[in-house]
Design a protein around this motif. Sequence first.
Motif, PDB file in Angstrom:
ATOM      1  N   ASP A  64     -16.211  34.407  12.757  1.00  0.00           N
ATOM      2  CA  ASP A  64     -15.296  35.359  12.121  1.00  0.00           C
ATOM      3  C   ASP A  64     -15.456  35.308  10.541  1.00  0.00           C
ATOM      4  OD1 ASP A  64     -14.260  36.221  14.459  1.00  0.00           O
ATOM      5  OD2 ASP A  64     -12.536  34.900  14.591  1.00  0.00           O
ATOM      6  N   ARG A  65     -15.585  34.116   9.968  1.00  0.00           N
ATOM      7  CA  ARG A  65     -15.441  34.003   8.429  1.00  0.00           C
ATOM      8  C   ARG A  65     -17.027  34.571   7.956  1.00  0.00           C
ATOM      9  NH1 ARG A  65     -13.018  28.732   9.700  1.00  0.00           N
ATOM     10  NH2 ARG A  65     -15.351  28.014   9.892  1.00  0.00           N
TER      11      ARG A  65
ATOM     12  N   ARG B 235     -18.283  41.515   2.738  1.00  0.00           N
ATOM     13  CA  ARG B 235     -18.459  41.404   1.419  1.00  0.00           C
ATOM     14  C   ARG B 235     -19.737  41.670   0.674  1.00  0.00           C
ATOM     15  NH1 ARG B 235     -15.743  36.217   0.853  1.00  0.00           N
ATOM     16  NH2 ARG B 235     -14.392  36.620   2.610  1.00  0.00           N
ATOM     17  N   ALA B 236     -20.626  41.042   1.516  1.00  0.00           N
ATOM     18  CA  ALA B 236     -22.163  41.152   1.008  1.00  0.00           C
ATOM     19  C   ALA B 236     -22.767  42.427   1.039  1.00  0.00           C
ATOM     20  CB  ALA B 236     -23.039  40.215   1.777  1.00  0.00           C
ATOM     21  N   GLY B 237     -22.395  43.237   2.082  1.00  0.00           N
ATOM     22  CA  GLY B 237     -22.712  44.420   2.184  1.00  0.00           C
ATOM     23  C   GLY B 237     -22.048  45.608   1.115  1.00  0.00           C
ATOM     24  N   GLU B 238     -20.684  45.226   0.669  1.00  0.00           N
ATOM     25  CA  GLU B 238     -20.011  45.862  -0.103  1.00  0.00           C
ATOM     26  C   GLU B 238     -20.639  45.818  -1.505  1.00  0.00           C
ATOM     27  OE1 GLU B 238     -17.759  48.532  -2.126  1.00  0.00           O
ATOM     28  OE2 GLU B 238     -17.845  48.271  -0.049  1.00  0.00           O
TER      29      GLU B 238
END
Length: 58
Positions: free
Chosen positions: A31-32, A39-42
């Motif tokens: 999940d984490r 976040r990395a994709g964003e």
Amino acid sequence: MPKSLSVSELEDLVTCPFRFYVRHLLRPRRDREAEDGDRAGEVLRRLLGLLGAEAGPG
């Protein structure tokens, strides 16, 4: 212990208390990791957007 439980959480608790503990109280690592991946994709999308904007059309 949470104040309320969903049906699936209650079933896990009754069936296997250890499974309940691991799945619902420990918050498994995946999940984490999924949150970190989001976040990395964003960040990657923003970076590519900036690079595309700098390159301009054509």
